[in-house]
Design an enzyme around this catalytic site. Structure first.
Site, PDB file in Angstrom:
ATOM      1  N   ALA A  16       0.757  -9.434  -8.991  1.00 40.57           N
ATOM      2  CA  ALA A  16      -1.186  -9.056  -7.564  1.00 40.57           C
ATOM      3  C   ALA A  16      -2.018  -9.533  -8.929  1.00 40.57           C
ATOM      4  O   ALA A  16      -3.050  -9.496  -7.982  1.00 40.57           O
ATOM      5  CB  ALA A  16      -0.982  -7.715  -7.622  1.00 40.57           C
ATOM      6  N   ASN A  47      -2.994   3.033 -12.020  1.00 42.47           N
ATOM      7  CA  ASN A  47      -1.562   2.416 -12.929  1.00 42.47           C
ATOM      8  C   ASN A  47      -1.267   3.490 -14.177  1.00 42.47           C
ATOM      9  O   ASN A  47      -0.559   3.188 -14.852  1.00 42.47           O
ATOM     10  CB  ASN A  47      -1.733   0.845 -13.073  1.00 42.47           C
ATOM     11  CG  ASN A  47      -2.867  -0.089 -13.280  1.00 42.47           C
ATOM     12  OD1 ASN A  47      -3.384   0.433 -12.890  1.00 42.47           O
ATOM     13  ND2 ASN A  47      -2.818  -0.303 -14.946  1.00 42.47           N
ATOM     14  N   GLN A  97       0.814  -0.468  -7.067  1.00 45.50           N
ATOM     15  CA  GLN A  97       1.200   1.186  -7.164  1.00 45.50           C
ATOM     16  C   GLN A  97       1.903   1.998  -6.235  1.00 45.50           C
ATOM     17  O   GLN A  97       2.787   3.140  -6.263  1.00 45.50           O
ATOM     18  CB  GLN A  97       0.470   2.181  -8.670  1.00 45.50           C
ATOM     19  CG  GLN A  97       0.562   1.024  -9.409  1.00 45.50           C
ATOM     20  CD  GLN A  97       1.667   0.719 -10.623  1.00 45.50           C
ATOM     21  OE1 GLN A  97       2.488   1.774 -10.235  1.00 45.50           O
ATOM     22  NE2 GLN A  97       1.550  -0.073 -11.189  1.00 45.50           N
ATOM     23  N   THR A 134       4.497 -25.079  -4.662  1.00 43.93           N
ATOM     24  CA  THR A 134       5.496 -24.730  -3.899  1.00 43.93           C
ATOM     25  C   THR A 134       6.317 -22.956  -4.659  1.00 43.93           C
ATOM     26  O   THR A 134       6.015 -22.963  -5.657  1.00 43.93           O
ATOM     27  CB  THR A 134       6.356 -26.010  -4.255  1.00 43.93           C
ATOM     28  OG1 THR A 134       5.825 -26.865  -4.344  1.00 43.93           O
ATOM     29  CG2 THR A 134       8.771 -26.502  -3.813  1.00 43.93           C
ATOM     30  N   CYS A 158      -0.923  -2.317 -18.936  1.00 45.21           N
ATOM     31  CA  CYS A 158      -1.224  -3.988 -18.167  1.00 45.21           C
ATOM     32  C   CYS A 158      -2.219  -4.694 -19.566  1.00 45.21           C
ATOM     33  O   CYS A 158      -2.517  -5.753 -19.527  1.00 45.21           O
ATOM     34  CB  CYS A 158      -2.413  -3.655 -16.860  1.00 45.21           C
ATOM     35  SG  CYS A 158      -0.825  -3.490 -15.884  1.00 45.21           S
TER      36      CYS A 158
HETATM   37  N1  PLP Z   1      -2.929  -4.111  -9.886  1.00 53.07           N
HETATM   38  C1  PLP Z   1      -2.438  -2.560 -10.417  1.00 53.07           C
HETATM   39  C2  PLP Z   1      -2.781  -1.198 -10.240  1.00 53.07           C
HETATM   40  C3  PLP Z   1      -0.849  -2.552 -11.384  1.00 53.07           C
HETATM   41  O1  PLP Z   1      -0.322  -2.323 -12.282  1.00 53.07           O
HETATM   42  C4  PLP Z   1      -0.404  -4.141 -11.876  1.00 53.07           C
HETATM   43  C5  PLP Z   1       0.401  -4.474 -12.799  1.00 53.07           C
HETATM   44  O2  PLP Z   1       0.823  -3.588 -13.707  1.00 53.07           O
HETATM   45  C6  PLP Z   1      -1.129  -5.381 -11.424  1.00 53.07           C
HETATM   46  C7  PLP Z   1      -2.913  -5.170 -10.250  1.00 53.07           C
HETATM   47  C8  PLP Z   1      -1.219  -6.888 -11.699  1.00 53.07           C
HETATM   48  O3  PLP Z   1       0.164  -7.081 -10.722  1.00 53.07           O
HETATM   49  P1  PLP Z   1       1.011  -8.608 -11.788  1.00 53.07           P
HETATM   50  O4  PLP Z   1       2.065  -8.228 -13.041  1.00 53.07           O
HETATM   51  O5  PLP Z   1       1.987  -9.088 -10.458  1.00 53.07           O
HETATM   52  O6  PLP Z   1      -0.087  -9.492 -11.545  1.00 53.07           O
END
Ligand code: PLP
Length: 328
Positions: A25, A105, A133, A189, A271
């Protein structure tokens, strides 16, 4: 039993769009925001987002600001939810892009995405939603969105794969250049195993939606009962129940984590773990540094049993009581 969030379903599932695989994400949000911003006309280079967004959105818009875009961060209330009237007032004819997340999150709060997306799109702005989330867990108003990001590993899938959904008719620039995979706009890929993993994850989310929802709601009730004197950070109603952010005056969350080694929980955003960055989300709710340092975040879900949660919370409660006794 009060349902805080409807069991997941996608409103507007008939809406046509493309799902393009990404590494996760973070890539999807960077791509959506930068790829859409670079196509905005000169008189629409204004971006509005929320102060409580994930770093992948906040850091992307900060970078866009360094490239000459005007960026406005909307505050949230003490409950973590954006004030829609204020948000509406902030949108003007120069606003070309709006970003807001479905479920936060750090505090589990659900934003009114349907209203936010509609307001943005009525003003002619593109709307991006970080649905990481909430995907498969809470109602997703796809028909109010132009772009949506997903990540497999946040919903029991494999790490290293996510996706960006883009509404038909919405054009964004390529982010990764090369062999022209993913419709020519995301080269490189892909791993078939990871892509299948994301698909299976989504299938399971659909099949187990109601059971997962009810299980998580039961775990939430249990957690609230077992830690009755801890205050909740964020709205009690507009929330996904698998995320519990609590604070207790006098508790040192960092010490609690080192005291309770057998339980995985966090003192801030996972994060941003190890970054030393204070939680921008707790600050946006109006918490003092001291309150933020007394806050812990617990996550539980499909694979957490009630017995495991009781044991974990018992350990946390005992260690916190010991801290408070020593401090007294
Ligand atoms: N957005 C939210 C709300 C998240 O909680 C997270 C990861 O915890 C991300 C984005 C980023 O996701 P990724 O780890 O797949 O890059």
């Amino acid at each position: 039993m009060v349902r805080r969030a409807d069991p997941p379903c996608t409103q507007g599932g008939e809406q046509q769009g493309r799902l393009l695989f990404t590494s996760g994400a973070t890539e999807a949000a960077n791509w959506a925001l930068k790829g859409a911003a670079s196509r905005l006309p000169p008189d629409r280079r204004r971006i509005v987002t929320l102060a409580t967004e994930h770093a992948c959105v906040l850091d992307s818009v900060e970078w866009l600001a360094s490239q000459g875009f005007e960026v406005e961060l909307m505050p949230v209330g003490a409950d973590g939810v954006v004030d829609l009237d204020r948000f509406d007032e902030s949108l003007d004819e120069r606003t070309g892009l709006v970003a807001a997340m479905l479920v936060n999150n750090e505090i589990g709060v659900i934003q009114p995405i349907e209203r936010i997306g509609r307001l943005a799109r009525e003003r002619g702005a593109l709307f991006f939603c970080d649905a990481v989330q909430g995907f498969g867990r809470v109602a997703m108003p796809l028909d109010a969105c132009d772009m949506v990001s997903l990540s497999a590993h946040k919903v029991h899938g494999p790490k290293g794969v996510g996706a960006l959904w883009i509404r038909d008719g919405v054009a964004i620039d390529a982010f990764v250049h090369g062999g022209g995979q993913e419709g020519g706009i995301r080269s490189g890929t892909l791993s078939p195993a990871l892509c299948v993993g994301l698909g299976e994850t989504a299938k399971l989310l659909g099949e187990r939606a109601v059971a997962d929802h009810d299980h998580v709601e039961r775990l939430w009730q249990l957690a609230r009962t077992l830690l009755p004197d801890w205050a909740l950070n964020g709205s009690a109603e507009a929330r996904y129940c698998g995320n519990l952010n609590l604070r207790h005056d006098g508790v040192d969350a960092a010490r609690l984590i080192s005291d309770v080694r057998d339980v995985a929980f966090s003192a801030g955003s996972a994060c941003a773990s190890g970054s030393g960055r204070p939680s921008h989300v707790l600050a946006a709710l109006g918490l003092t540094d001291r309150e933020a340092r007394s806050s812990i975040r617990l996550g539980f879900g499909r694979y957490t049993s009630e017995a495991e949660l009781s044991t974990a919370l018992g350990l946390i409660r005992d260690a916190a009581e010991q801290q408070l006794r020593f401090a007294a």
